[in-house]
Design an enzyme around this catalytic site. Structure first.
Site, mmCIF file in Angstrom:
data_model
loop_
_atom_site.group_PDB
_atom_site.id
_atom_site.type_symbol
_atom_site.label_atom_id
_atom_site.label_comp_id
_atom_site.label_asym_id
_atom_site.label_seq_id
_atom_site.Cartn_x
_atom_site.Cartn_y
_atom_site.Cartn_z
ATOM 1 N N THR A 82 0.851 -1.196 0.000
ATOM 2 C CA THR A 82 0.000 0.000 0.000
ATOM 3 C C THR A 82 0.879 1.236 0.000
ATOM 4 O O THR A 82 0.681 2.164 -0.790
ATOM 5 C CB THR A 82 -0.941 -0.008 1.228
ATOM 6 N N ASN A 170 -5.658 -9.151 -8.091
ATOM 7 C CA ASN A 170 -5.795 -9.841 -6.808
ATOM 8 C C ASN A 170 -7.136 -10.560 -6.656
ATOM 9 O O ASN A 170 -7.299 -11.354 -5.743
ATOM 10 C CB ASN A 170 -5.588 -8.862 -5.659
ATOM 11 N N GLN A 198 0.705 -9.583 -6.567
ATOM 12 C CA GLN A 198 0.081 -10.898 -6.761
ATOM 13 C C GLN A 198 0.866 -11.802 -7.704
ATOM 14 O O GLN A 198 0.578 -12.983 -7.807
ATOM 15 C CB GLN A 198 -1.351 -10.744 -7.271
ATOM 16 N N SER A 218 5.212 -6.845 -1.745
ATOM 17 C CA SER A 218 4.741 -7.005 -0.368
ATOM 18 C C SER A 218 5.217 -8.345 0.164
ATOM 19 O O SER A 218 5.216 -9.344 -0.563
ATOM 20 C CB SER A 218 3.215 -6.943 -0.325
ATOM 21 N N ALA A 219 5.599 -8.391 1.439
ATOM 22 C CA ALA A 219 6.127 -9.647 1.999
ATOM 23 C C ALA A 219 5.020 -10.639 2.359
ATOM 24 O O ALA A 219 5.182 -11.846 2.181
ATOM 25 C CB ALA A 219 6.983 -9.355 3.233
ATOM 26 N N HIS A 220 3.883 -10.132 2.862
ATOM 27 C CA HIS A 220 2.909 -11.086 3.425
ATOM 28 C C HIS A 220 2.100 -11.827 2.359
ATOM 29 O O HIS A 220 1.312 -12.711 2.687
ATOM 30 C CB HIS A 220 2.001 -10.408 4.460
ATOM 31 N N CYS A 345 -20.594 -5.828 1.309
ATOM 32 C CA CYS A 345 -21.465 -5.838 2.478
ATOM 33 C C CYS A 345 -21.371 -4.518 3.208
ATOM 34 O O CYS A 345 -21.809 -4.378 4.328
ATOM 35 C CB CYS A 345 -21.132 -6.984 3.410
#
Ligand SMILES: *Cc1c(COP(=O)(O)O)cnc(C)c1O
Length: 427
Positions: A82, A170, A198, A218-220, A345
């Protein structure tokens, strides 16, 4: 909420690897010393503790650079993709604005080209630039969920300062023709940023092959820790200039102030090293699992619809719609699976996700969608169990009259506004 009593079912099967991935045990092992004796501040280079931390950071920087075939000096560590997306997009546009002109001595604040199905970190950064006076073109994907290079070319203007296009989506896993776009940006002298989050665990992300000037990581999403990422910033031909987002201690060559997250960076380095060594074998193993999941679902539910191209797609992604079914209701039935639906939602309207929606005509109904993201640890047996559970749930919902109650929105899955997740631990 933490539930102290274990669920009366087998462990839920994790099929949401686009949202996040579990930390590889090798990553955890490498991180542990940084919470203990290797606790130093990597900027305190006058003493042994600082030097040790700095060495760990530089080791990790080399591993991240190696994965994308870049120079370590081109890697800027951030708090995640991000931030990398924000830094790349705002950084380039604001740098040109601060110079009072664009790449071709244009006047005015400039223009950015992106796609309508980018991650929110990209879309909202672009929206912020619009508030700052720039113009932004949001290219719609084609029916296959891809952005054509020719569409990017047609959108370029003399005042275009940046093209930002994701490597793989993603939600629907579609893979854009990034190297084609890179080539044409180079010809036209336009800076090119790519969000590769991704793609990076399963695709070759060499920066020269992709033709990118900036690349968000991104690492995660690659079996590393949360809260750490990187931005690749090309140093030569062209030397990319960025206006920093933060003011402070001028870490990371002045581009990103803030004490370095040594544990996270060390974890990201090892995660990248593992991907570099195991990416091909992972892809070879995971793709047949994905194909088998689709085959089993299709066999029992022949009217299901695959969203986006199957051919130009991440080997671990499946995004399918079930005509006549509500995605949220379906996820609500899947107590043994952690998967994500594209249903909103945040309001009472059952809108499908902006990504899935963008593939179809305004009033076309394709039904609720489910996103499956397979990963390293998934087994053939899990895929069989998952397919059975989805098929049974879909049949149950088709037999019972539609409920009017809306599944609670207690978890925002990843980035999709209002996407929900289901797992056995939650109701
Ligand atoms: C997850 C994701 C991000 C955000 O990454 P964080 O490190 O969680 O901030 C950005 N882009 C894409 C495509 C993603 O999937």
């Amino acid at each position: 909420m933490f539930n102290p009593t274990p669920p009366p079912m087998p462990e839920p099967i994790y099929l949401d690897h686009h949202a996040t991935t579990p930390c590889d045990p090798r990553v955890i092992d490498a991180m542990l010393p940084t919470f203990g004796e290797a606790f130093g501040n990597a900027s305190s280079r006058q003493h042994a503790h600082g030097k040790r931390a700095a060495e760990l950071v530089e080791g990790a920087r080399g591993k991240v650079a190696s994965l994308i075939a870049a120079d370590p000096r081109e890697i800027v560590f951030t708090s995640g993709a991000t931030e990398s997306d924000n830094l790349a997009i705002k950084g380039v546009a604001r740098w040109f604005a601060s110079q009072g002109h664009g790449p071709r001595n244009m006047s005015g604040p400039g223009h950015v080209v992106t796609s309508a199905i980018e991650h929110k970190a990209v879309l909202d950064s672009c929206a912020q630039l619009e508030k700052e006076g720039l113009q932004v073109t949001y290219l719609p994907p084609n029916r296959d969920g891809l952005v054509d290079a020719t569409a990017v070319e047609a959108a370029l203007r003399p005042e275009t300062v940046l093209v930002t296009l994701m490597l793989a989506n993603n939600e629907i896993g579609t893979i854009n023709p990034v190297s084609e776009v890179g080539k044409l940006c180079k010809e036209r002298g336009v800076t090119f940023h790519c969000d590769a989050v991704q793609g990076m665990s399963l695709l070759d992300c060499s920066v020269d092959a992709l033709g990118v000037d900036l690349l968000s990581l991104s690492a995660h999403k690659i079996y590393g820790p949360k809260g750490v990422g990187a931005l690749y910033v090309r140093r030569r031909a062209p030397h990319v200039r960025l206006q920093p987002l933060f003011d402070g201690g001028r870490h990371e060559r002045g581009v990103r102030s803030g004490t370095l997250n040594v544990p996270g960076i060390v974890g990201m380095g090892v995660a990248c090293e593992i991907v570099e060594n195991e990416r091909e074998s992972d892809a070879r193993r995971i793709k047949p699992l994905r194909d088998s999941l689709l085959a089993q679902l299709r066999e029992a539910l022949p009217d299901l619809h695959v969203n986006g191209s199957l051919e130009h797609r991440l080997p671990n992604n499946l995004n399918v719609s079930f005509p006549g079914l509500d995605g949220e209701a379906l996820v609500g039935e899947l107590r043994g699976l952690s998967v994500s639906s594209g249903a909103a939602c945040s309001s009472a309207t059952h809108d499908s996700s902006y990504v899935v929606k963008s593939l179809y005509e305004n009033n076309e109904t394709v039904g609720g969608s489910l996103r499956f993201g397979l990963g390293r640890s998934n087994s053939t047996d899990e895929v069989v169990r998952a397919a059975k559970e989805v098929v049974n749930a879909a049949r149950r919902l088709r037999e019972t009259p539609p409920k009017t109650s809306i599944q609670g929105c207690d978890s925002i899955s990843e980035c999709v506004p209002g996407a929900t997740s289901a797992s056995a631990h939650r109701k």
